[in-house]
Design an enzyme around this catalytic site. Structure first.
Site, PDB file in Angstrom:
ATOM      1  N   TYR A  70       4.945  10.806   1.809  1.00 27.49           N
ATOM      2  CA  TYR A  70       4.007  11.145   2.890  1.00 27.49           C
ATOM      3  C   TYR A  70       2.729  11.649   2.263  1.00 27.49           C
ATOM      4  CZ  TYR A  70       5.422  10.681   7.710  1.00 27.49           C
ATOM      5  OH  TYR A  70       5.689  10.185   8.943  1.00 27.49           O
ATOM      6  N   GLU A  72      -0.506  12.468   4.157  1.00 26.09           N
ATOM      7  CA  GLU A  72      -1.577  12.676   5.139  1.00 26.09           C
ATOM      8  C   GLU A  72      -2.789  13.313   4.480  1.00 26.09           C
ATOM      9  OE1 GLU A  72       0.079  14.704   8.511  1.00 26.09           O
ATOM     10  OE2 GLU A  72       1.383  13.020   8.950  1.00 26.09           O
ATOM     11  N   ASP A 216     -16.404  -7.533  12.415  1.00 26.49           N
ATOM     12  CA  ASP A 216     -14.955  -7.704  12.257  1.00 26.49           C
ATOM     13  C   ASP A 216     -14.752  -9.000  11.478  1.00 26.49           C
ATOM     14  OD1 ASP A 216     -12.269  -8.188  12.420  1.00 26.49           O
ATOM     15  OD2 ASP A 216     -12.071  -7.443  14.475  1.00 26.49           O
ATOM     16  N   THR A 242      -8.733  -6.939   8.378  1.00 25.72           N
ATOM     17  CA  THR A 242      -7.353  -6.902   7.924  1.00 25.72           C
ATOM     18  C   THR A 242      -7.358  -7.371   6.474  1.00 25.72           C
ATOM     19  OG1 THR A 242      -7.054  -9.123   8.825  1.00 25.72           O
ATOM     20  CG2 THR A 242      -6.269  -7.281  10.173  1.00 25.72           C
ATOM     21  N   LYS A 245      -5.251 -11.964   5.666  1.00 18.54           N
ATOM     22  CA  LYS A 245      -5.592 -13.330   6.092  1.00 18.54           C
ATOM     23  C   LYS A 245      -6.187 -14.075   4.887  1.00 18.54           C
ATOM     24  CE  LYS A 245      -5.940 -12.083  10.958  1.00 18.54           C
ATOM     25  NZ  LYS A 245      -6.275 -10.689  11.291  1.00 18.54           N
ATOM     26  N   ARG A 251       0.064  -7.017   4.702  1.00 14.86           N
ATOM     27  CA  ARG A 251      -0.308  -6.698   6.080  1.00 14.86           C
ATOM     28  C   ARG A 251      -0.922  -5.314   6.103  1.00 14.86           C
ATOM     29  NH1 ARG A 251       1.304 -10.465  10.199  1.00 14.86           N
ATOM     30  NH2 ARG A 251       0.171  -8.887  11.362  1.00 14.86           N
TER      31      ARG A 251
END
Ligand code: DSN
Length: 436
Positions: A70, A72, A216, A242, A245, A251
């Site tokens: 973790y 954060e 985008d 993203t 692609k 991902r």
């Protein structure tokens, strides 16, 4: 010269032992499903423009012990101890992203494209504020203010489209809408845009009305990185993308910004919208960004476009009606109205033939989105296998035969094409996967 597939020269994996022995032992049922998906990806011609094959290195990085943490916060400012290594991983990804896309700041934590875009709204808008984006049926994305998305529910979505006669964005329409409505945010880019995005033109409009411009570039990030599409830098205030692609990473997603907006975007991603970053994904993004800075990647990016253009020419020669008449990038949008078959029926027949596309609305589509008039076709994945422009005639011929067969119900042609596709796929093994 043909573009080399990624992982060229690496020893081919074999079927003599399971690729994932621990998984096969612990959960044979699930392992068998992963094997089946691997075979499907190996022996089909994948033409979904938003999909690709990652390298073996990216695949390895995305399945590591980094998954156990973790983290954060951001490098140097975490809410958990034990971040000595994770901070370095994230910093590598951030620095590589900044260098590759020539932006002042990068946040590599968004879980995927939609959360990344939602963070942009959180950063700059209050509920009810206006956002101007491309309409979904014209090629835009749900998160650009479309009604069924949270972005169109909590914010006032204004839409531009493409011209009926050219199939291209009309900046005069965008400017008129922006002047009349004064949106706080303008999105350019989308999911079914076959033509070059004029970032500079959009930036002039955004500046005139005092809007933040978000480019985008999810679909074309790899083309930008490889120099096969103009860059949104220095025109856009925020670049959203993203990573999986054309960029050929895991991902995930990134937000890149000018120095002015760095803190606002970081605060919106965490703690505004997300908790701990997916460190294993961050690592794989770092690997993909390193690969994308290499000369081979530029060759791949240019070949993606050359393949799409060649495929467009071959399809047009076979009577396919292409939105905007062709492509400048990695995707083609074919309106099948003149072929007498719907996009969904054609896409399903193509799937039976081992050619994977998605049905898609075309601009001004009279049909419903779940059974629209078009199909969307892209060349990133086949290019990553090393398939070149010389094969695009064969691919177009298969698509033509199967679309006709979908209309007439000729399943024997579909089966015949399926075998031919399998043979071509054997000649171009899928990167990092077991042979079919
Ligand atoms: N689902 C993506 C695509 O296929 O274009 C966009 O989010």
């Amino acid at each position: 010269m043909a573009v080399q597939p990624i992982d060229a020269g690496r020893p081919a994996p074999t079927r003599t032992a399971p690729n994932r022995p621990a998984l096969a032992a612990a959960d044979p049922e699930l392992a068998a499903l992963v094997d089946a998906e691997e075979r499907l990806q190996a022996d089909t011609l994948r033409l979904i423009p938003s999909e690709n094959y990652v390298s073996a290195a990216v695949l390895e990085a995305s399945g590591t012990v980094l998954q156990n943490k973790y983290s954060e916060g951001y490098p140097g400012k975490r809410y958990y101890e034990g971040q000595q290594v994770i901070d370095q991983v994230e910093t590598l990804a951030v620095e590589r992203a900044k260098a590759l896309f020539r932006m002042d700041h990068a946040n590599v934590q968004p879980y995927s494209g939609s959360p990344a875009n939602l963070a942009v709204y959180l950063a700059f808008l209050e509920p009810g504020d206006s956002v101007l984006g491309m309409a979904l049926p014209m090629g835009g994305h749900l998160t650009h203010g479309w009604g069924v998305s949270a972005t169109g529910t909590w914010f006032r979505g204004l839409r531009y489209g493409v011209r009926r006669d050219t199939g291209r964005v009309d900046l005069d329409e965008v400017r008129d809408l922006a002047r009349a409505e004064r949106p706080k945010l303008i999105f350019c880019g989308g999911t079914a845009v076959p033509r070059t995005i004029d970032f500079e033109g959009f930036a002039e409009i955004a500046r005139e009305v005092g809007a933040v411009l978000v480019a985008d570039v999810a679909h074309i990030a790899g083309l930008i990185a490889g120099g096969a599409h103009p860059s949104p830098a220095p025109h856009a205030d925020v670049v959203s993308t993203t990573t999986h692609k054309t960029l050929r990473g895991p991902r995930g997603a990134m937000l890149l910004t000018t120095a002015e907006h760095a803190k606002t975007i970081d605060r919106a991603v965490f703690p505004g919208l997300q908790g701990g970053p997916h460190n294993q994904t961050t690592a794989a993004i770092a690997v993909a960004l390193k690969e994308a800075a290499e000369p081979d990647f530029a060759a791949y990016a240019h070949q993606v476009v050359a393949n799409a253009r060649a495929l467009g020419d071959e399809l047009a020669a076979r009577g396919f009606d292409l939105v905007s008449g062709g492509t400048d990038n990695h995707l083609l949008l074919a309106d099948l109205t003149s072929k007498g078959v719907s996009g969904k029926i054609a896409a399903k027949a193509l799937d039976r033939a081992g050619i994977v596309v998605n049905h898609n609305t075309v601009p001004y589509d009279p049909r419903k989105p779940f059974d629209p008039s078009g199909i969307r076709i892209g060349t990133p994945a086949l290019t990553s296998r090393g398939i070149g422009a010389a094969e695009m005639g064969t691919v177009a011929q298969w698509i033509g035969l199967v679309v006709d067969a979908a209309r007439t119900g000729d399943e024997s042609t579909v089966s015949k094409v399926r075998e031919e596709v399998r043979t071509m796929m054997e000649a171009y093994p899928a990167p990092g996967l077991l042979p079919a």
